[in-house]
Enzyme design. Structure first.
Site, PDB file in Angstrom:
ATOM      1  N   ASP A  43      18.637 -28.005 -13.308  1.00 31.28           N
ATOM      2  CA  ASP A  43      18.162 -27.352 -15.155  1.00 31.28           C
ATOM      3  C   ASP A  43      16.469 -27.748 -14.854  1.00 31.28           C
ATOM      4  O   ASP A  43      16.147 -28.220 -13.675  1.00 31.28           O
ATOM      5  CB  ASP A  43      19.118 -27.981 -15.786  1.00 31.28           C
ATOM      6  N   TYR A  71      18.555 -38.628  -5.215  1.00 26.07           N
ATOM      7  CA  TYR A  71      17.935 -38.243  -6.454  1.00 26.07           C
ATOM      8  C   TYR A  71      16.255 -39.622  -6.468  1.00 26.07           C
ATOM      9  O   TYR A  71      16.517 -40.524  -6.617  1.00 26.07           O
ATOM     10  CB  TYR A  71      18.091 -38.412  -7.816  1.00 26.07           C
ATOM     11  N   ASP A  85      17.614 -36.869 -22.140  1.00 25.67           N
ATOM     12  CA  ASP A  85      16.327 -35.889 -21.263  1.00 25.67           C
ATOM     13  C   ASP A  85      15.087 -36.736 -22.692  1.00 25.67           C
ATOM     14  O   ASP A  85      15.346 -36.255 -23.517  1.00 25.67           O
ATOM     15  CB  ASP A  85      16.353 -35.358 -19.958  1.00 25.67           C
ATOM     16  N   ARG A 184      21.819 -38.599 -15.719  1.00 27.81           N
ATOM     17  CA  ARG A 184      20.854 -38.026 -17.377  1.00 27.81           C
ATOM     18  C   ARG A 184      22.276 -38.720 -17.360  1.00 27.81           C
ATOM     19  O   ARG A 184      21.949 -39.714 -18.923  1.00 27.81           O
ATOM     20  CB  ARG A 184      21.116 -37.111 -18.035  1.00 27.81           C
TER      21      ARG A 184
END
Length: 303
Positions: A43, A71, A85, A184
């Protein structure tokens, strides 16, 4: 470069502030073809490795989506947000002094409980569809989104750094996980487990399967032709390889089944490669018979 002349896979370092579709759109212009797709959405807030397919190599993307990921992320402890976030609105802030009272061992223990096979409720800003609409579209429009938990595997969470900032505790982590895992959600659940709230302030994808961010091209300076990975090279990193004779390459290209010896580690898809190094297709074996799963056109350059 034209659509008829080149096919391959691109490793792109996606910058912050644009969507994965934006990356595809810009690459289409540079490649001179609309036949460009991507595997594994990032995103706008996230950066890092995005894999694109050009030409007939878009057929390989299906086999890239489910690869494990790595990540690098920063988890901010001390507040939860509507989107898990930094782009969301603050939901709850930790009582004064509670973040300062956090013990490092408690944080590490909470992260340890979030590794292995776990049931994770995806973030509300995920790309999962709810009644035909993406969850993130509904969430960012202020609608309540309820998603069912799903089984994922978090292989490792390594704490890289730890620092305080403006009353928050920022924890830099490296996460290795299965496809479908939401970092997240790890930030959200860590904050909830510690009673202080949590969200991400940074997210960067550093690896997809055997493909590393260090080998990715910058989008702004992308030279498509120079950056393309040949389909055979990509398939050979993912699957065992069956070396074909010239006649076998022709037969497989026509969709015929082949009598061939299964590679020793060929339980799943096998990359069938012609004598000239071209990826003819992916096959699967039934005893000593190779059946085509997907083929690649022989008139499209793949090197």
């Amino acid at each position: 470069m034209t659509a008829a002349s080149r096919s391959g896979i691109l490793l792109i370092d996606k910058p912050q502030g644009i969507t994965s579709h934006d990356v595809v759109a810009r690459t289409r212009k540079r490649a001179g073809t609309r036949k460009v797709g991507h595997a594994g959405t990032l995103d706008p807030m996230a950066t890092g490795l995005l894999i694109l397919g050009v030409g007939s190599s878009t057929r390989l993307l299906t086999f890239l989506v489910g690869l494990d990921k790595e990540y690098l992320a920063t988890i901010r402890l001390g507040a939860s947000t509507t989107t898990d976030d930094a782009e969301g609105e603050t939901l709850l802030s930790a009582p004064e002094g509670s973040v300062a009272a956090l013990d490092r061992e408690d944080v590490l223990a909470a992260l340890e409980r979030m590794t292995g096979e776990i049931d994770q409720v995806p973030s509300s800003v995920s790309a999962i569809k709810v009644d035909g609409k993406r969850a993130y579209t509904l969430a960012r429009a202020g609608e309540e989104v309820r998603l069912a938990s799903r089984r994922v595997t978090v292989s490792a969470i390594e704490v890289l750094a730890w620092r305080t900032a403006d009353g928050f505790l920022d924890v830099d982590v490296r996460v290795e996980c299965s496809s479908g895992t939401y970092v997240r959600a790890i930030a959200r659940d860590l904050g909830a487990a510690l009673g202080v709230g949590g969200h991400l302030t940074a997210l960067r994808r550093s690896r997809i399967g055997p493909f590393d961010l260090a080998d990715a091209a910058e989008l702004e300076t992308l030279d498509v032709a120079a950056s393309l990975l040949a389909p055979a090279e990509v398939a050979s990193r993912l699957f065992p390889v069956l070396r074909l004779s010239a006649d076998q390459a022709v037969d497989l290209g026509h969709g015929k089944r082949l009598r061939a010896e299964r590679p020793a580690d060929g339980a799943g898809p096998v990359a069938a490669v012609a004598p000239d190094g071209r990826l003819v297709g992916l096959v699967e074996f039934d005893d000593a018979v190779a059946r085509p799963i997907v083929n690649f056109p022989g008139d499209e350059a793949q090197e």
